[in-house]
Motif scaffolding. Structure first.
Motif, PDB file in Angstrom:
ATOM      1  N   GLN A  96       0.818  -1.218   0.000  1.00 45.59           N
ATOM      2  CA  GLN A  96       0.000   0.000   0.000  1.00 45.59           C
ATOM      3  C   GLN A  96       0.851   1.266   0.000  1.00 45.59           C
ATOM      4  N   ILE A  97       2.104   1.189  -0.381  1.00 45.60           N
ATOM      5  CA  ILE A  97       2.992   2.350  -0.323  1.00 45.60           C
ATOM      6  C   ILE A  97       2.514   3.410  -1.306  1.00 45.60           C
ATOM      7  N   PRO A  98       2.356   4.648  -0.822  1.00 46.21           N
ATOM      8  CA  PRO A  98       1.890   5.715  -1.707  1.00 46.21           C
ATOM      9  C   PRO A  98       2.944   6.064  -2.770  1.00 46.21           C
ATOM     10  N   ASP A  99       2.492   6.647  -3.871  1.00 45.36           N
ATOM     11  CA  ASP A  99       3.421   7.027  -4.940  1.00 45.36           C
ATOM     12  C   ASP A  99       4.338   8.165  -4.522  1.00 45.36           C
ATOM     13  N   THR A 100       3.837   9.078  -3.693  1.00 48.61           N
ATOM     14  CA  THR A 100       4.672  10.149  -3.144  1.00 48.61           C
ATOM     15  C   THR A 100       4.383  10.280  -1.664  1.00 48.61           C
ATOM     16  N   TYR A 101       5.374  10.763  -0.935  1.00 48.82           N
ATOM     17  CA  TYR A 101       5.242  10.865   0.513  1.00 48.82           C
ATOM     18  C   TYR A 101       6.174  11.951   1.019  1.00 48.82           C
ATOM     19  N   MET A 102       5.676  12.791   1.893  1.00 46.51           N
ATOM     20  CA  MET A 102       6.504  13.810   2.541  1.00 46.51           C
ATOM     21  C   MET A 102       6.978  13.239   3.870  1.00 46.51           C
ATOM     22  N   TYR A 103       8.303  13.211   4.071  1.00 43.39           N
ATOM     23  CA  TYR A 103       8.827  12.607   5.301  1.00 43.39           C
ATOM     24  C   TYR A 103       9.923  13.467   5.896  1.00 43.39           C
ATOM     25  N   PRO A 104       9.859  13.728   7.186  1.00 38.93           N
ATOM     26  CA  PRO A 104       8.748  13.442   8.079  1.00 38.93           C
ATOM     27  C   PRO A 104       7.594  14.410   7.859  1.00 38.93           C
ATOM     28  N   GLU A 105       6.391  13.860   7.854  1.00 35.88           N
ATOM     29  CA  GLU A 105       5.182  14.666   7.620  1.00 35.88           C
ATOM     30  C   GLU A 105       5.105  15.812   8.613  1.00 35.88           C
ATOM     31  N   GLY A 106       4.846  16.998   8.098  1.00 31.93           N
ATOM     32  CA  GLY A 106       4.657  18.165   8.952  1.00 31.93           C
ATOM     33  C   GLY A 106       5.927  18.907   9.325  1.00 31.93           C
ATOM     34  N   ALA A 107       7.092  18.341   9.089  1.00 28.36           N
ATOM     35  CA  ALA A 107       8.344  19.016   9.431  1.00 28.36           C
ATOM     36  C   ALA A 107       8.743  19.986   8.325  1.00 28.36           C
ATOM     37  N   PRO A 108       9.280  21.158   8.676  1.00 30.08           N
ATOM     38  CA  PRO A 108       9.669  22.122   7.642  1.00 30.08           C
ATOM     39  C   PRO A 108      10.778  21.590   6.732  1.00 30.08           C
ATOM     40  N   TRP A 109      11.553  20.637   7.183  1.00 34.51           N
ATOM     41  CA  TRP A 109      12.650  20.084   6.394  1.00 34.51           C
ATOM     42  C   TRP A 109      12.270  18.753   5.725  1.00 34.51           C
ATOM     43  N   ALA A 110      10.995  18.464   5.666  1.00 43.43           N
ATOM     44  CA  ALA A 110      10.529  17.194   5.096  1.00 43.43           C
ATOM     45  C   ALA A 110      11.038  17.017   3.665  1.00 43.43           C
ATOM     46  N   LYS A 111      11.335  15.774   3.320  1.00 43.46           N
ATOM     47  CA  LYS A 111      11.749  15.435   1.960  1.00 43.46           C
ATOM     48  C   LYS A 111      10.549  14.877   1.201  1.00 43.46           C
ATOM     49  N   ARG A 112      10.431  15.244  -0.058  1.00 42.68           N
ATOM     50  CA  ARG A 112       9.412  14.642  -0.912  1.00 42.68           C
ATOM     51  C   ARG A 112      10.039  13.375  -1.498  1.00 42.68           C
ATOM     52  N   LEU A 113       9.405  12.249  -1.214  1.00 48.87           N
ATOM     53  CA  LEU A 113       9.892  10.959  -1.700  1.00 48.87           C
ATOM     54  C   LEU A 113       8.916  10.424  -2.735  1.00 48.87           C
ATOM     55  N   THR A 114       9.444   9.835  -3.768  1.00 47.87           N
ATOM     56  CA  THR A 114       8.636   9.281  -4.845  1.00 47.87           C
ATOM     57  C   THR A 114       8.952   7.800  -4.968  1.00 47.87           C
ATOM     58  N   LYS A 115       7.918   6.991  -5.087  1.00 49.41           N
ATOM     59  CA  LYS A 115       8.084   5.547  -5.227  1.00 49.41           C
ATOM     60  C   LYS A 115       8.901   5.261  -6.484  1.00 49.41           C
ATOM     61  N   ALA A 116       9.891   4.395  -6.370  1.00 44.69           N
ATOM     62  CA  ALA A 116      10.777   4.093  -7.501  1.00 44.69           C
ATOM     63  C   ALA A 116      11.190   2.638  -7.449  1.00 44.69           C
ATOM     64  N   LYS A 117      11.680   2.149  -8.559  1.00 43.52           N
ATOM     65  CA  LYS A 117      12.263   0.801  -8.605  1.00 43.52           C
ATOM     66  C   LYS A 117      13.772   0.963  -8.617  1.00 43.52           C
ATOM     67  N   HIS A 118      14.444   0.187  -7.814  1.00 47.78           N
ATOM     68  CA  HIS A 118      15.895   0.273  -7.758  1.00 47.78           C
ATOM     69  C   HIS A 118      16.470  -0.390  -9.003  1.00 47.78           C
ATOM     70  N   PRO A 119      17.304   0.335  -9.765  1.00 47.14           N
ATOM     71  CA  PRO A 119      17.775  -0.193 -11.046  1.00 47.14           C
ATOM     72  C   PRO A 119      18.760  -1.346 -10.933  1.00 47.14           C
ATOM     73  N   THR A 120      19.422  -1.499  -9.787  1.00 43.30           N
ATOM     74  CA  THR A 120      20.478  -2.508  -9.706  1.00 43.30           C
ATOM     75  C   THR A 120      20.209  -3.607  -8.699  1.00 43.30           C
ATOM     76  N   ASP A 121      19.030  -3.675  -8.124  1.00 44.77           N
ATOM     77  CA  ASP A 121      18.773  -4.673  -7.098  1.00 44.77           C
ATOM     78  C   ASP A 121      17.484  -5.442  -7.370  1.00 44.77           C
ATOM     79  N   PRO A 122      17.480  -6.308  -8.384  1.00 46.33           N
ATOM     80  CA  PRO A 122      16.258  -7.055  -8.700  1.00 46.33           C
ATOM     81  C   PRO A 122      15.835  -8.023  -7.606  1.00 46.33           C
ATOM     82  N   ILE A 123      16.768  -8.455  -6.767  1.00 50.48           N
ATOM     83  CA  ILE A 123      16.412  -9.387  -5.695  1.00 50.48           C
ATOM     84  C   ILE A 123      15.401  -8.727  -4.766  1.00 50.48           C
ATOM     85  N   MET A 124      15.669  -7.505  -4.339  1.00 50.82           N
ATOM     86  CA  MET A 124      14.742  -6.814  -3.452  1.00 50.82           C
ATOM     87  C   MET A 124      13.406  -6.576  -4.141  1.00 50.82           C
ATOM     88  N   LEU A 125      13.441  -6.271  -5.430  1.00 53.24           N
ATOM     89  CA  LEU A 125      12.185  -6.064  -6.145  1.00 53.24           C
ATOM     90  C   LEU A 125      11.377  -7.357  -6.188  1.00 53.24           C
TER      91      LEU A 125
END
Length: 175
Positions: A96-125
């Protein structure tokens, strides 16, 4: 009669984001009365969601079991089953991971994160895990690391069950 209360504060690491979750519940009457107290502390990306989902799963599981067979319930085994159910529910957050997420939510320094596939780690995928890629930081427009990060989260959990003069405690995590 038992008075119960709880109080929680967000730490300083994540600004206003509080990843704590707690609940108390009383099931049954008289000598067949069970008091359930659960405290969880989420950690990592989506830790607050993990703590909430796992806590709700545990308390709901215990309530149903204690209501259905208060005379014959094995509390120790039931706590173990509830923790296993909560683990399954927590791992289900990966679906259920969202496509985008602000972390940490509500903090002025929050990072915008976007769901991605790791290009070099197919095992984890193949294991169904997701990765976050950082885009420009809100407010600054500066780019973050382009290297995707594994979405990691979890929760520590302590549950106490009291029936009459008996106390059972179950715990997982390092808090």
């Amino acid at each position: 009669m038992v008075d119960v209360g709880s109080y929680t504060l967000p730490g300083e690491r994540y600004g206003p984001l509080n990843q704590d979750w707690s609940k108390t519940s009383c099931v049954g009457t008289g000598k067949k009365r069970f008091l359930i107290c659960a405290v969880l502390d989420g950690h990592g990306l989506l830790g607050e969601k993990c703590a909430k989902i796992c806590g709700e799963t545990i308390v709901d599981f215990l309530e149903k079991r204690f209501k259905s067979c208060p005379d014959t319930v094995d509390v120790k085994a039931t706590l173990s089953e509830a923790f296993h159910e909560a683990h399954r529910a927590g791992v289900g957050i990966y679906d259920q991971i969202p496509d985008t997420y602000m972390y940490p939510e509500g903090a002025p320094w929050a990072k915008r994160l976007t769901k991605a596939k790791h290009p070099t780690d197919p095992i984890m995928l193949n294991w169904g895990r997701s990765w976050w890629s950082s885009g420009p930081n809100p407010g600054t427009g500066s780019a973050s690391s382009a290297e995707p990060e594994l979405v990691e989260f979890g929760a520590t959990c302590t549950v106490a069950v009291i029936q009459g003069k008996q106390l059972w405690v179950a715990h997982v995590g390092d808090s």
